[in-house]
Scaffold this motif. Structure first.
Motif, PDB file in Angstrom:
ATOM      1  N   VAL A  26     -10.766  32.120 -23.613  1.00  0.00           N
ATOM      2  CA  VAL A  26     -12.056  32.372 -24.268  1.00  0.00           C
ATOM      3  C   VAL A  26     -12.379  31.323 -25.332  1.00  0.00           C
ATOM      4  O   VAL A  26     -13.262  31.532 -26.163  1.00  0.00           O
ATOM      5  CB  VAL A  26     -12.115  33.791 -24.870  1.00  0.00           C
ATOM      6  CG1 VAL A  26     -12.107  34.832 -23.762  1.00  0.00           C
ATOM      7  CG2 VAL A  26     -10.973  34.033 -25.848  1.00  0.00           C
ATOM      8  N   ALA A  27     -11.688  30.198 -25.302  1.00  0.00           N
ATOM      9  CA  ALA A  27     -12.035  29.108 -26.208  1.00  0.00           C
ATOM     10  C   ALA A  27     -13.366  28.487 -25.764  1.00  0.00           C
ATOM     11  O   ALA A  27     -13.647  28.408 -24.563  1.00  0.00           O
ATOM     12  CB  ALA A  27     -10.937  28.045 -26.202  1.00  0.00           C
ATOM     13  N   PRO A  28     -14.210  28.066 -26.699  1.00  0.00           N
ATOM     14  CA  PRO A  28     -15.494  27.460 -26.322  1.00  0.00           C
ATOM     15  C   PRO A  28     -15.297  26.235 -25.431  1.00  0.00           C
ATOM     16  O   PRO A  28     -14.315  25.502 -25.569  1.00  0.00           O
ATOM     17  CB  PRO A  28     -16.108  27.055 -27.674  1.00  0.00           C
ATOM     18  CG  PRO A  28     -15.454  27.959 -28.674  1.00  0.00           C
ATOM     19  CD  PRO A  28     -14.059  28.170 -28.170  1.00  0.00           C
ATOM     20  N   GLN A  47     -25.495  23.058 -17.906  1.00  0.00           N
ATOM     21  CA  GLN A  47     -25.819  24.312 -18.586  1.00  0.00           C
ATOM     22  C   GLN A  47     -26.981  25.073 -17.951  1.00  0.00           C
ATOM     23  O   GLN A  47     -26.953  26.301 -17.896  1.00  0.00           O
ATOM     24  CB  GLN A  47     -26.057  24.069 -20.083  1.00  0.00           C
ATOM     25  CG  GLN A  47     -27.245  23.222 -20.464  1.00  0.00           C
ATOM     26  CD  GLN A  47     -28.530  24.002 -20.608  1.00  0.00           C
ATOM     27  OE1 GLN A  47     -28.534  25.227 -20.603  1.00  0.00           O
ATOM     28  NE2 GLN A  47     -29.642  23.296 -20.718  1.00  0.00           N
ATOM     29  N   LEU A  48     -27.990  24.383 -17.420  1.00  0.00           N
ATOM     30  CA  LEU A  48     -29.120  25.103 -16.827  1.00  0.00           C
ATOM     31  C   LEU A  48     -28.731  25.770 -15.511  1.00  0.00           C
ATOM     32  O   LEU A  48     -29.305  26.795 -15.140  1.00  0.00           O
ATOM     33  CB  LEU A  48     -30.311  24.161 -16.620  1.00  0.00           C
ATOM     34  CG  LEU A  48     -31.625  24.819 -16.205  1.00  0.00           C
ATOM     35  CD1 LEU A  48     -32.023  25.931 -17.178  1.00  0.00           C
ATOM     36  CD2 LEU A  48     -32.748  23.785 -16.107  1.00  0.00           C
ATOM     37  N   ASP A  49     -27.738  25.220 -14.806  1.00  0.00           N
ATOM     38  CA  ASP A  49     -27.200  25.907 -13.629  1.00  0.00           C
ATOM     39  C   ASP A  49     -26.724  27.300 -14.013  1.00  0.00           C
ATOM     40  O   ASP A  49     -26.794  28.240 -13.213  1.00  0.00           O
ATOM     41  CB  ASP A  49     -25.987  25.153 -13.063  1.00  0.00           C
ATOM     42  CG  ASP A  49     -26.343  23.869 -12.327  1.00  0.00           C
ATOM     43  OD1 ASP A  49     -27.521  23.468 -12.359  1.00  0.00           O
ATOM     44  OD2 ASP A  49     -25.438  23.268 -11.742  1.00  0.00           O
ATOM     45  N   THR A 104     -24.149  18.402 -20.974  1.00  0.00           N
ATOM     46  CA  THR A 104     -25.149  17.841 -21.883  1.00  0.00           C
ATOM     47  C   THR A 104     -24.871  18.196 -23.336  1.00  0.00           C
ATOM     48  O   THR A 104     -25.735  18.044 -24.196  1.00  0.00           O
ATOM     49  CB  THR A 104     -26.559  18.310 -21.477  1.00  0.00           C
ATOM     50  OG1 THR A 104     -26.564  19.736 -21.318  1.00  0.00           O
ATOM     51  CG2 THR A 104     -27.003  17.655 -20.184  1.00  0.00           C
ATOM     52  N   GLY A 105     -23.645  18.675 -23.620  1.00  0.00           N
ATOM     53  CA  GLY A 105     -23.223  18.863 -24.999  1.00  0.00           C
ATOM     54  C   GLY A 105     -23.426  20.238 -25.597  1.00  0.00           C
ATOM     55  O   GLY A 105     -23.132  20.444 -26.781  1.00  0.00           O
ATOM     56  N   LEU A 106     -23.925  21.196 -24.826  1.00  0.00           N
ATOM     57  CA  LEU A 106     -24.138  22.535 -25.354  1.00  0.00           C
ATOM     58  C   LEU A 106     -22.841  23.333 -25.331  1.00  0.00           C
ATOM     59  O   LEU A 106     -22.246  23.505 -24.267  1.00  0.00           O
ATOM     60  CB  LEU A 106     -25.200  23.269 -24.526  1.00  0.00           C
ATOM     61  CG  LEU A 106     -25.535  24.689 -24.988  1.00  0.00           C
ATOM     62  CD1 LEU A 106     -26.284  24.654 -26.321  1.00  0.00           C
ATOM     63  CD2 LEU A 106     -26.375  25.414 -23.929  1.00  0.00           C
ATOM     64  N   PRO A 107     -22.366  23.832 -26.487  1.00  0.00           N
ATOM     65  CA  PRO A 107     -21.160  24.659 -26.484  1.00  0.00           C
ATOM     66  C   PRO A 107     -21.444  26.035 -25.867  1.00  0.00           C
ATOM     67  O   PRO A 107     -22.499  26.630 -26.102  1.00  0.00           O
ATOM     68  CB  PRO A 107     -20.813  24.797 -27.976  1.00  0.00           C
ATOM     69  CG  PRO A 107     -21.625  23.753 -28.676  1.00  0.00           C
ATOM     70  CD  PRO A 107     -22.858  23.577 -27.845  1.00  0.00           C
ATOM     71  N   LEU A 108     -20.512  26.518 -25.065  1.00  0.00           N
ATOM     72  CA  LEU A 108     -20.615  27.822 -24.423  1.00  0.00           C
ATOM     73  C   LEU A 108     -19.310  28.569 -24.631  1.00  0.00           C
ATOM     74  O   LEU A 108     -18.232  27.968 -24.594  1.00  0.00           O
ATOM     75  CB  LEU A 108     -20.899  27.662 -22.923  1.00  0.00           C
ATOM     76  CG  LEU A 108     -22.210  26.964 -22.560  1.00  0.00           C
ATOM     77  CD1 LEU A 108     -22.190  26.504 -21.106  1.00  0.00           C
ATOM     78  CD2 LEU A 108     -23.393  27.892 -22.800  1.00  0.00           C
TER      79      LEU A 108
END
Length: 224
Positions: free
Chosen positions: A40-42, A15-17, A47-51
């Motif tokens: 467009v599904a999450p 996610q930080l990338d 590391t478990g963060l939904p986007l």
């Protein structure tokens, strides 16, 4: 004129990338940042963060910047023809084709690194020659319209460098100040050169499973 930045988002992205350069790009005036995926599904990061994707391969507008972040999910992407086809098509239209961390391996699998100088995460740098690239151990490497960044946190540096290229140094420095980006890490362990040998060994052990899978994938892809 509005600048359009497209960042590939996918299952198991680091996610930080993604969020590091996203924050920089989204802070620039007249700039729209699109999180692009097959639908467009999450999706869930490594590391478990939904986007949540905001555009699909079909609905994504013409892009000034195309960016591929890294993460464990790049292993699947290197053999995903729909992703590779999208990157090849958009690479010829974008002003800059870019990557953060192991996203460079996906650009390589798409055939976009051949004959280019590039960088990636320190634990994947030795893969680059297999894609016809010249590996460079650096935070940011630019070769013409290709810009690649090293591991994870380098995405912020990379974002500022791209903003400077597109909108000038003054704008990039303004964003840097707004974000108060003045890193002073508590330890000197951010690269294999600086970290104690036992820390390097521990990190390599944690990467071992994903790296082994990556080795097999690159071997299947063949020479570039």
């Amino acid at each position: 004129m509005t600048l359009n930045v497209g960042i590939l988002v996918f299952p198991q992205v680091q996610q930080l990338d993604l969020t590091g350069p996203y924050e920089v790009f989204a802070s620039a005036p007249d700039t729209r940042v699109h999180l692009v995926w097959k639908d467009v599904a999450p999706v869930v990061s490594a590391t478990g963060l939904p986007l949540v994707p905001t555009a699909t391969f079909e609905t994504c507008p013409p892009l000034d910047v195309l960016c591929v972040p890294g993460g464990a999910g790049v292993n699947a992407l290197m053999e995903d023809e729909a992703v590779l086809r999208f990157l090849r098509e958009r690479a010829g239209q974008a002003r800059y084709v870019t990557s953060v961390c192991t996203g460079a391996l996906v650009l390589g699998a798409a055939g976009l690194l051949a004959g280019k100088r590039a960088t990636t995460h320190w634990n994947a740098l030795d893969f680059l020659p297999r894609f016809g690239a010249e590996p460079v151990e650096a935070r940011i490497v630019q070769d013409g319209t290709l810009i690649t960044a090293g591991g994870v946190t380098s995405g912020i540096d990379f974002g500022l460098a791209v903003v400077a290229a597109l909108l000038g140094r003054q704008e990039a420095e303004t964003i840097q100040l707004m974000l108060e980006y003045a890193p002073e890490p508590p330890f000197r362990a951010g690269t294999p050169r600086e970290a104690p040998p036992e820390i390097v060994a521990q990190a390599r052990t944690r990467f071992a499973g994903s790296r082994a899978a990556r080795e097999a994938i690159v071997a299947r892809l063949g020479p570039f």
